[in-house]
Write an enzyme that holds these catalytic residues in place. Structure first.
Site, PDB file in Angstrom:
ATOM      1  N   ASP A  94       0.871  -1.174   0.000  1.00 58.50           N
ATOM      2  CA  ASP A  94       0.000   0.000   0.000  1.00 58.50           C
ATOM      3  C   ASP A  94       0.907   1.222   0.000  1.00 58.50           C
ATOM      4  O   ASP A  94       1.955   1.225   0.648  1.00 58.50           O
ATOM      5  CB  ASP A  94      -0.902   0.007   1.236  1.00 58.50           C
ATOM      6  N   ASP A 128      -7.380  -1.012  -4.273  1.00 50.76           N
ATOM      7  CA  ASP A 128      -8.369  -0.604  -3.271  1.00 50.76           C
ATOM      8  C   ASP A 128      -9.301   0.480  -3.811  1.00 50.76           C
ATOM      9  O   ASP A 128     -10.487   0.506  -3.475  1.00 50.76           O
ATOM     10  CB  ASP A 128      -7.675  -0.092  -2.008  1.00 50.76           C
TER      11      ASP A 128
END
Length: 166
Positions: free
Chosen positions: A122, A140
């Site tokens: 991430d 995401d």
């Protein structure tokens, strides 16, 4: 499969592949930066940084643990959820199938990382006056857009159909 269903199937497949490839490209770019730099923390704007973290949990780092049995169980569960999403996509004949394709493309991106790296990179860090949102990635974003659009369709369009029948 008739021609229309086959066309929809291929369009869904293209959406899934585009999302997956876009997600992989951004992650590979960040990982390439991580090879050069000791840490990736790049200032973009007053509210956006690129900051690499490795997420071993699920969405937003929930259930982030080191136990291999739990990790493997979560990974298998995620794989089953992806299969269910694809099944819902294939069975749907309306615009919702495209939103399921967005979710599936993002889910495949993160699932791939869980298998290859045992964690998901991430790197998008949104913040505002000291408040930092959870660090996330491109997959995401597409998962969130797909879920949000499915909710909107359910609230505003399917609700109208139900009211019209009554």
């Amino acid at each position: 499969m008739n021609k229309i269903n086959l066309k929809n199937f291929y369009l869904n497949l293209v959406i899934i592949l585009v999302v997956f490839i876009f997600d992989r490209t951004t992650k590979l770019y960040i990982l390439k930066l991580a090879e050069v730099e000791t840490s990736v923390d790049i200032y973009i704007t007053p509210f956006l940084n690129l900051f690499l973290i490795w997420n071993k949990g699920i969405a937003f780092g929930l259930f982030s643990i080191d136990g291999s049995v739990i990790y493997n169980s979560i990974t298998i569960l995620i794989g089953l959820i992806i299969i269910a999403i694809i099944f819902m996509m294939l069975k749907n004949d309306n615009i919702q199938r495209y939103f399921f394709a967005l979710i599936a493309g993002g889910a495949f991106g993160n699932f791939y990382d869980r298998i290859v790296y045992t964690a998901v990179p991430d790197f998008i860090d949104l913040h505002f006056y000291g408040f930092h949102w959870f660090v996330f990635n491109v997959a995401d974003i597409f998962i969130t857009i797909g879920v949000f659009c499915l909710i909107l369709v359910e609230l505003f369009f399917n609700n109208k159909k139900t009211n019209e029948k009554n």
